[in-house]
Design a protein around this motif. Structure first.
Motif, PDB file in Angstrom:
ATOM      1  N   ARG A 112      63.691  53.530 -14.277  1.00  0.00           N
ATOM      2  CA  ARG A 112      64.728  52.742 -13.622  1.00  0.00           C
ATOM      3  C   ARG A 112      64.441  51.245 -13.676  1.00  0.00           C
ATOM      4  N   ALA A 113      63.185  50.855 -13.402  1.00  0.00           N
ATOM      5  CA  ALA A 113      62.862  49.426 -13.394  1.00  0.00           C
ATOM      6  C   ALA A 113      61.386  49.228 -13.664  1.00  0.00           C
ATOM      7  N   ARG A 114      61.057  48.230 -14.494  1.00  0.00           N
ATOM      8  CA  ARG A 114      59.669  47.905 -14.808  1.00  0.00           C
ATOM      9  C   ARG A 114      59.194  46.660 -14.085  1.00  0.00           C
ATOM     10  N   LEU A 115      60.100  45.851 -13.581  1.00  0.00           N
ATOM     11  CA  LEU A 115      59.722  44.639 -12.865  1.00  0.00           C
ATOM     12  C   LEU A 115      60.793  44.362 -11.817  1.00  0.00           C
ATOM     13  N   LEU A 116      60.368  44.272 -10.540  1.00  0.00           N
ATOM     14  CA  LEU A 116      61.298  44.041  -9.453  1.00  0.00           C
ATOM     15  C   LEU A 116      60.887  42.812  -8.652  1.00  0.00           C
ATOM     16  N   ALA A 117      61.877  42.201  -7.988  1.00  0.00           N
ATOM     17  CA  ALA A 117      61.627  41.050  -7.117  1.00  0.00           C
ATOM     18  C   ALA A 117      62.429  41.242  -5.836  1.00  0.00           C
ATOM     19  N   CYS A 118      61.959  40.632  -4.795  1.00  0.00           N
ATOM     20  CA  CYS A 118      62.626  40.714  -3.494  1.00  0.00           C
ATOM     21  C   CYS A 118      63.774  39.704  -3.461  1.00  0.00           C
ATOM     22  N   ARG A 119      64.973  40.152  -3.109  1.00  0.00           N
ATOM     23  CA  ARG A 119      66.116  39.246  -3.022  1.00  0.00           C
ATOM     24  C   ARG A 119      65.998  38.301  -1.826  1.00  0.00           C
ATOM     25  N   THR A 120      65.204  38.694  -0.805  1.00  0.00           N
ATOM     26  CA  THR A 120      65.076  37.880   0.401  1.00  0.00           C
ATOM     27  C   THR A 120      64.074  36.735   0.214  1.00  0.00           C
TER      28      THR A 120
ATOM     29  N   ARG B 279      62.140  36.410  -2.724  1.00  0.00           N
ATOM     30  CA  ARG B 279      62.035  36.128  -4.161  1.00  0.00           C
ATOM     31  C   ARG B 279      60.626  36.291  -4.734  1.00  0.00           C
ATOM     32  N   SER B 280      59.790  37.059  -4.103  1.00  0.00           N
ATOM     33  CA  SER B 280      58.455  37.334  -4.647  1.00  0.00           C
ATOM     34  C   SER B 280      58.523  38.588  -5.514  1.00  0.00           C
ATOM     35  N   LEU B 281      57.697  38.613  -6.578  1.00  0.00           N
ATOM     36  CA  LEU B 281      57.623  39.794  -7.423  1.00  0.00           C
ATOM     37  C   LEU B 281      56.882  40.902  -6.687  1.00  0.00           C
ATOM     38  N   LEU B 282      57.328  42.135  -6.881  1.00  0.00           N
ATOM     39  CA  LEU B 282      56.677  43.252  -6.208  1.00  0.00           C
ATOM     40  C   LEU B 282      55.422  43.655  -6.969  1.00  0.00           C
ATOM     41  N   GLU B 283      54.305  43.727  -6.241  1.00  0.00           N
ATOM     42  CA  GLU B 283      53.015  44.052  -6.837  1.00  0.00           C
ATOM     43  C   GLU B 283      52.380  45.223  -6.106  1.00  0.00           C
ATOM     44  N   CYS B 284      51.362  45.784  -6.747  1.00  0.00           N
ATOM     45  CA  CYS B 284      50.598  46.869  -6.128  1.00  0.00           C
ATOM     46  C   CYS B 284      49.652  46.275  -5.079  1.00  0.00           C
ATOM     47  N   GLU B 285      49.620  46.883  -3.903  1.00  0.00           N
ATOM     48  CA  GLU B 285      48.771  46.350  -2.849  1.00  0.00           C
ATOM     49  C   GLU B 285      47.288  46.638  -3.080  1.00  0.00           C
ATOM     50  N   ARG B 286      46.998  47.517  -4.031  1.00  0.00           N
ATOM     51  CA  ARG B 286      45.598  47.850  -4.313  1.00  0.00           C
ATOM     52  C   ARG B 286      45.031  47.016  -5.454  1.00  0.00           C
ATOM     53  N   CYS B 287      45.762  46.918  -6.574  1.00  0.00           N
ATOM     54  CA  CYS B 287      45.195  46.238  -7.755  1.00  0.00           C
ATOM     55  C   CYS B 287      46.005  45.025  -8.201  1.00  0.00           C
ATOM     56  N   GLU B 288      47.098  44.725  -7.512  1.00  0.00           N
ATOM     57  CA  GLU B 288      47.917  43.539  -7.747  1.00  0.00           C
ATOM     58  C   GLU B 288      48.638  43.541  -9.096  1.00  0.00           C
ATOM     59  N   ALA B 289      48.788  44.703  -9.706  1.00  0.00           N
ATOM     60  CA  ALA B 289      49.582  44.795 -10.930  1.00  0.00           C
ATOM     61  C   ALA B 289      51.054  44.945 -10.558  1.00  0.00           C
ATOM     62  N   ALA B 290      51.944  44.621 -11.502  1.00  0.00           N
ATOM     63  CA  ALA B 290      53.369  44.807 -11.256  1.00  0.00           C
ATOM     64  C   ALA B 290      53.676  46.297 -11.125  1.00  0.00           C
ATOM     65  N   VAL B 291      54.570  46.642 -10.209  1.00  0.00           N
ATOM     66  CA  VAL B 291      54.960  48.039 -10.014  1.00  0.00           C
ATOM     67  C   VAL B 291      56.285  48.297 -10.719  1.00  0.00           C
ATOM     68  N   HIS B 292      56.538  49.552 -11.040  1.00  0.00           N
ATOM     69  CA  HIS B 292      57.824  49.925 -11.613  1.00  0.00           C
ATOM     70  C   HIS B 292      58.477  50.974 -10.727  1.00  0.00           C
ATOM     71  N   GLN B 293      59.786  51.121 -10.873  1.00  0.00           N
ATOM     72  CA  GLN B 293      60.530  52.065 -10.044  1.00  0.00           C
ATOM     73  C   GLN B 293      60.839  53.316 -10.852  1.00  0.00           C
TER      74      GLN B 293
ATOM     75  N   LEU C 260      66.114  44.655  -3.170  1.00  0.00           N
ATOM     76  CA  LEU C 260      65.304  44.357  -4.350  1.00  0.00           C
ATOM     77  C   LEU C 260      66.181  44.032  -5.551  1.00  0.00           C
ATOM     78  N   ALA C 261      65.742  43.075  -6.335  1.00  0.00           N
ATOM     79  CA  ALA C 261      66.429  42.708  -7.575  1.00  0.00           C
ATOM     80  C   ALA C 261      65.701  43.332  -8.754  1.00  0.00           C
ATOM     81  N   ASN C 262      66.476  43.901  -9.658  1.00  0.00           N
ATOM     82  CA  ASN C 262      65.912  44.562 -10.825  1.00  0.00           C
ATOM     83  C   ASN C 262      65.760  43.528 -11.939  1.00  0.00           C
ATOM     84  N   VAL C 263      64.594  42.889 -11.992  1.00  0.00           N
ATOM     85  CA  VAL C 263      64.365  41.829 -12.979  1.00  0.00           C
ATOM     86  C   VAL C 263      64.270  42.404 -14.383  1.00  0.00           C
ATOM     87  N   ARG C 264      63.653  43.546 -14.540  1.00  0.00           N
ATOM     88  CA  ARG C 264      63.552  44.203 -15.839  1.00  0.00           C
ATOM     89  C   ARG C 264      63.929  45.670 -15.681  1.00  0.00           C
TER      90      ARG C 264
END
Length: 595
Positions: free
Chosen positions: A348-356, A358-372, A399-403
């Motif tokens: 569904r999505a490989r890169l997301l951002a918060c519409r509120t 505007r930060s990119l969504l990352e993994c809270e453990r390893c800080e990599a980008a998350v996908h949906q 959430l905004a679907n950047v990719r």
């Protein structure tokens, strides 16, 4: 008289040969390359004969055990690779840092036991109607200066064609020389080629099933995919590699041999011409050929490409960008058009951002980008952590679907097209004839038979990928799309959405001139010291670090592995072969396709 044979067992991980006694009843038919069954550690296993010798004449040097202790071969199983192919496999084992012959001999062996090979009548070589006169000249002319032919003339070179050109005139020209080996990366295409060659009156062996026909010399033309480069063909007179740019010619498993490079070496050894054919020849092919290449006229090449339309997205608001542009919607809403949309991002999505916030969504453990995922949960591909679709910074669920991925795009496209859209990936199994709009990864280009519009929704992801072959791979996708559309027609379009319309790949497609890309790419790789102007290998696995420590040259970290460079392939082969292998798992990818 005592006849001994050196046998390589067909056992994974056992890269050692053993000597056996050849029983008297086998002496007449046993030869180098024969497939046999031998006793080893209390059981019978298959293997290949690598050497046969008369101990009275050749001496006892090198035997594993004393002659009186030699165990006899249990059974002659059938015919196997020729001595010429065995020698070629030995070269390849060094070239691709394998240090073992078995993977190459598996590819070179018949799919079924071959007990007998018939003697073929002499091949009658004649001029063939419809053969390409230009390719005929390229094959006939000697080439003393070719990079692939030191010390003698072999002829051949690179032939650039348009995506819609028929390869038959090239194959017919090659067949005028005698037995010809033809390689193509597509399983479907080799079957069609074989049928057409038979229709032209040429005895044709389709590998792997036609192995014995090829080995006997009964076939005038031998056709197959990449493994056919190991076919045993007596009196081989020419080799043709079609779509030399295609990644399907490179073995994905280790050793990562490339059929093009094996074919070039085989032609050099046999002193026969080889022709590499492609709508977008690679830098490697052009570097090998030197000045020996040919192309169609500018007008003919242009007519073989569809109309390319670049959709320049640079003026869009960065935060409101959508892959479904207004130009694309025009085609989607035309019920007379069959539209194929390409986007190499499953899910569904490989890169997301918060519409509120505007930060990119990352993994809270390893800080990599998350996908949906398709179930809308967020997942980190690096460490596997999952969580609900919530912003880690502010807690918002907007959430905004950047990719976006293919699954999400299917919904957007269906809404915009007001007609059904089918998603196609490498694992999907939907009926493709149920809709006139398809979206998918590059697999859609292979599964849909025809289209009026092919749209690349985000070609920049391919152009800017962190791989040194990225530009060539992007060009190959455009070529595949061009074939789906066919020759230039006013109603058909190759639609490419991009923020980089000036990129040499897109300009080459727009102007129907892949040579623009080849020149820029060759210059870039030469300056950066990348293949084919140097040699490169990637090392990975649990034993990679230990192996790197033993190498006499430094290695660069590359994610979970290491990159090793050398001045040329021979030097790289020496480095990899001379360094002791660790006991733990080590994967060696020479000239990796996706790096």
């Amino acid at each position: 008289m005592v006849i001994a044979a050196t046998v390589l067992p067909d056992v994974t991980g056992l890269d050692k040969t053993f000597d056996y006694l050849v029983p008297d009843e086998m002496v007449a038919r046993l030869r180098v390359g024969s497939m046999v069954r031998v006793p080893l550690h209390g059981r019978r296993i298959g293997g290949w004969v690598l050497r046969v010798r008369d101990t009275d004449r050749d001496g006892l040097d090198g035997l594993d055990v004393a002659v009186e202790r030699l165990v006899p071969i249990a059974k002659w199983s059938g015919h196997g690779p020729s001595a010429e192919v065995l020698d070629l496999a030995g070269w390849a084992a060094h070239r691709w840092g394998a240090g073992r012959l078995r993977p190459f001999l598996v590819s070179a062996s018949p799919p079924r036991v071959v007990h007998a090979i018939a003697d073929a009548s002499p091949l009658v070589v004649r001029r063939v109607e419809g053969a390409s006169s230009g390719v005929r000249s390229l094959l006939d002319d000697p080439d003393d200066d070719a990079v692939g032919a030191p010390g003698g003339a072999v002829g051949g070179g690179v032939v650039r064609v348009s995506p819609s050109d028929d390869p038959m005139p090239i194959l017919l020209a090659a067949a005028e020389r005698g037995r010809v080996l033809v390689l193509h990366p597509s399983h479907d295409e080799v079957g069609l080629l074989a049928a057409r060659l038979r229709g032209a009156g040429l005895a044709t062996a389709l590998l792997p099933d036609g192995w014995s026909s090829a080995a006997s010399g009964a076939a005038h033309v031998v056709v197959g995919t990449r493994s056919a480069v190991w076919a045993s063909v007596p009196g081989l007179a020419a080799i043709v590699v079609l779509d030399e740019h295609d990644e399907g010619l490179q073995e994905e498993r280790t050793p990562t041999w490339h059929a093009r490079d094996v074919a070039i070496e085989r032609a050099r050894r046999l002193r026969i011409p080889i022709v590499l054919v492609s709508p977008c020849p690679t830098v490697s092919a052009l570097a090998w050929s030197g000045t020996r290449w040919m192309r169609p006229s500018t007008a003919a090449e242009r007519e073989g490409w569809p109309i390319v339309e670049l959709v320049d997205r640079r003026g869009e608001d960065p935060w409101k960008r959508s892959l479904v542009t207004s130009r694309l919607i025009q085609s989607l809403r035309d019920p007379s058009l069959r539209v194929v949309c390409v986007h190499n991002t499953p899910g569904r999505a490989r890169l997301l951002a918060c519409r509120t916030c505007r930060s990119l969504l990352e993994c809270e453990r390893c800080e990599a980008a998350v996908h949906q995922r398709d179930d809308r949960t967020l997942e980190c591909r690096r460490c596997g952590t999952t969580r609900p679709p919530v912003c880690q910074a502010c807690g918002s669920t907007a959430l905004a679907n950047v990719r976006p991925g293919v699954s999400r795009l299917r919904e957007e496209l269906e809404s915009a097209a007001v007609r059904r859209v089918v998603a196609v990936t490498g694992t999907s199994d939907e009926q493709l004839d149920e809709a006139d709009v398809h979206v998918g990864t590059e697999a859609v280009l292979h599964r849909v038979p025809e289209a009026d519009v092919v749209a690349f929704l985000d070609i920049d992801a391919e152009l800017l990928a962190p791989r040194y072959r990225a530009a060539e791979q992007a060009m190959a996708l455009l070529v595949r799309a061009a074939r789906l559309l066919g020759p230039r027609r006013p109603e058909r379009r190759l639609l490419v959405q991009t923020f980089r319309p000036e990129h040499e790949v897109l300009q080459a497609a727009l102007l129907s001139d892949p040579g623009r890309l080849a020149k820029a790419e060759a210059k870039r790789r030469r300056e950066l010291g990348l293949p084919p102007f140097s040699a490169l290998a990637r090392l990975s696995g649990d034993g990679a670090a230990e192996f790197v420590d033993l190498l006499p040259v430094p290695a660069a970290a590359d994610g979970d592995g290491f990159l090793v460079r050398a001045a040329d392939w021979d030097e790289l082969g020496d480095l990899l072969s001379d360094t002791p292998r660790p006991s733990s798992r080590l994967r060696i990818e020479v000239d990796p396709a996706r790096r």
